[in-house]
Design an enzyme around this catalytic site. Structure first.
Site, PDB file in Angstrom:
ATOM      1  N   ASN A  16      -3.030 -65.959  87.326  1.00  0.00           N
ATOM      2  CA  ASN A  16      -3.153 -65.018  87.795  1.00  0.00           C
ATOM      3  C   ASN A  16      -2.417 -64.281  86.276  1.00  0.00           C
ATOM      4  OD1 ASN A  16      -3.565 -62.082  88.634  1.00  0.00           O
ATOM      5  ND2 ASN A  16      -1.526 -63.100  89.960  1.00  0.00           N
ATOM      6  N   LYS A  18      -2.646 -60.969  85.879  1.00  0.00           N
ATOM      7  CA  LYS A  18      -2.264 -59.622  86.429  1.00  0.00           C
ATOM      8  C   LYS A  18      -3.330 -58.155  85.610  1.00  0.00           C
ATOM      9  CE  LYS A  18       1.506 -61.427  87.838  1.00  0.00           C
ATOM     10  NZ  LYS A  18       3.310 -61.374  88.649  1.00  0.00           N
ATOM     11  N   HIS A 101      -1.514 -59.816  96.884  1.00  0.00           N
ATOM     12  CA  HIS A 101      -0.067 -60.261  95.898  1.00  0.00           C
ATOM     13  C   HIS A 101       0.808 -59.083  96.011  1.00  0.00           C
ATOM     14  CE1 HIS A 101       2.073 -60.345  92.631  1.00  0.00           C
ATOM     15  NE2 HIS A 101       1.149 -62.464  92.261  1.00  0.00           N
ATOM     16  N   GLU A 103       2.387 -57.727  94.699  1.00  0.00           N
ATOM     17  CA  GLU A 103       2.528 -56.306  94.176  1.00  0.00           C
ATOM     18  C   GLU A 103       1.569 -55.607  94.078  1.00  0.00           C
ATOM     19  OE1 GLU A 103       1.429 -58.893  89.997  1.00  0.00           O
ATOM     20  OE2 GLU A 103       4.011 -59.472  90.409  1.00  0.00           O
ATOM     21  N   GLU A 171       4.177 -67.175  97.377  1.00  0.00           N
ATOM     22  CA  GLU A 171       5.440 -66.477  96.432  1.00  0.00           C
ATOM     23  C   GLU A 171       6.051 -65.722  96.405  1.00  0.00           C
ATOM     24  OE1 GLU A 171       2.373 -66.613  92.958  1.00  0.00           O
ATOM     25  OE2 GLU A 171       2.326 -63.872  94.019  1.00  0.00           O
ATOM     26  N   GLY A 177       8.155 -63.317  88.433  1.00  0.00           N
ATOM     27  CA  GLY A 177       8.654 -63.122  86.853  1.00  0.00           C
ATOM     28  C   GLY A 177       9.553 -62.595  86.661  1.00  0.00           C
ATOM     29  N   SER A 216       7.635 -67.732  88.841  1.00  0.00           N
ATOM     30  CA  SER A 216       8.340 -68.398  87.571  1.00  0.00           C
ATOM     31  C   SER A 216       8.004 -70.252  87.308  1.00  0.00           C
ATOM     32  CB  SER A 216       9.451 -68.672  88.170  1.00  0.00           C
ATOM     33  OG  SER A 216      10.323 -67.290  88.210  1.00  0.00           O
TER      34      SER A 216
END
Ligand code: 13P
Length: 256
Positions: A16, A18, A101, A103, A171, A177, A216
């Site tokens: 991904n 992003k 996701h 985010e 996730e 991240g 990660s």
């Protein structure tokens, strides 16, 4: 869509990107395509930003690398300025689309209902939906991780979801991240709960859906994560922007 469930989940390394990547970064895809082991026994997918979808699909045509999108609108067409439908993504060459996701759940306040509508749109368009779930740090500290993840899963998946058109990505938000991946024990607990919920709701189809871990993942921890039961691959953020790291993770998955 097939009504016959595959005998086992597909292994998949999915990147991904992003909101990263311009046309200059298509060279990363060229390297991945050049060095991807064809007999690897694990699929490979890159989800670049929408601006690169067509070019990426063109580059990967007739190669094992597949191309996915990062979001879609629930409607097929209409007055939705700035949005992109699942049908348009398919037309641009995508085979997969990430929905829900964390985010997007945070930045765009996407609810489980909204995510489910997007997953339905993906199915309508003939795309495979990668449906993301995961708890926040506060939810984990409160011991609520299983309750949160299974509730997101129940609300975000449409009835009639099938293994060939549905992938789940767990996730944990606190692992994205941060460089701090979940431990194998944490992953085993959640993936076991997800598998059991999927099998209960969807039967053989649920037993055959691929379950990806994301947060990660890097070459150094990939093998230990892929050794965990009910882990069929990874959704990889930062490391998928480096061809050699993505390829190393893909190789670790093929060897698992
Ligand atoms: P990182 O691999 O950068 O932690 O990102 C994970 C992720 O959010 C993939 O969708």
């Amino acid at each position: 869509m097939s009504n016959v469930a595959p005998s086992s989940p597909e292994k998949l390394a999915a990147g991904n990107w992003k909101m990263n990547g311009t046309s200059a970064d298509l060279s990363i895809l060229e390297t991945i395509i050049r060095d991807l082991a064809p007999e690897a026994g694990a699929g490979a997918l890159i989800c670049p930003p929408a601006t690169l979808l067509s070019a990426a699909a063109h580059l990967s045509k007739a190669t094992p690398l597949r191309i996915g999108a990062q979001n879609c609108h629930e409607a097929a067409t209409g007055a939705h300025t700035g949005d992109i439908s699942a049908e348009m993504l398919r037309d641009a060459g995508a085979t997969h689309v990430i929905v829900g996701h964390s985010e997007r759940r945070a930045d765009h306040r996407e609810t489980d209902d909204a995510v489910r509508a997007k997953a339905e749109a993906a199915q309508r368009a003939g795309l495979t939906a990668i449906v993301c779930v995961g708890e926040t740090e506060d939810e984990r500290e409160a011991g609520r991780q299983i309750e949160v993840v299974t509730s997101q899963l129940a609300g975000s998946l449409p009835d009639g979801a099938t293994a060939d058109r549905t992938i789940i990505a767990y996730e944990p938000v606190w692992a994205i991240g941060t460089g701090k991946a979940a431990t194998p024990a944490d992953i085993a607990e959640i993936h076991g709960a997800i598998r059991s919920a999927l099998s209960t709701r969807f039967g053989a189809q649920g037993s055959a859906m691929s379950l990806l871990y994301g947060g990660s993942v890097k070459p150094a921890n990939a093998a230990e994560i892929f050794a965990v039961e009910n882990v069929d691959g990874a959704l990889i953020g930062g490391a998928s922007l480096k061809a050699e790291d993505f390829l190393a993770i893909h190789s670790a998955l093929a060897a698992a």
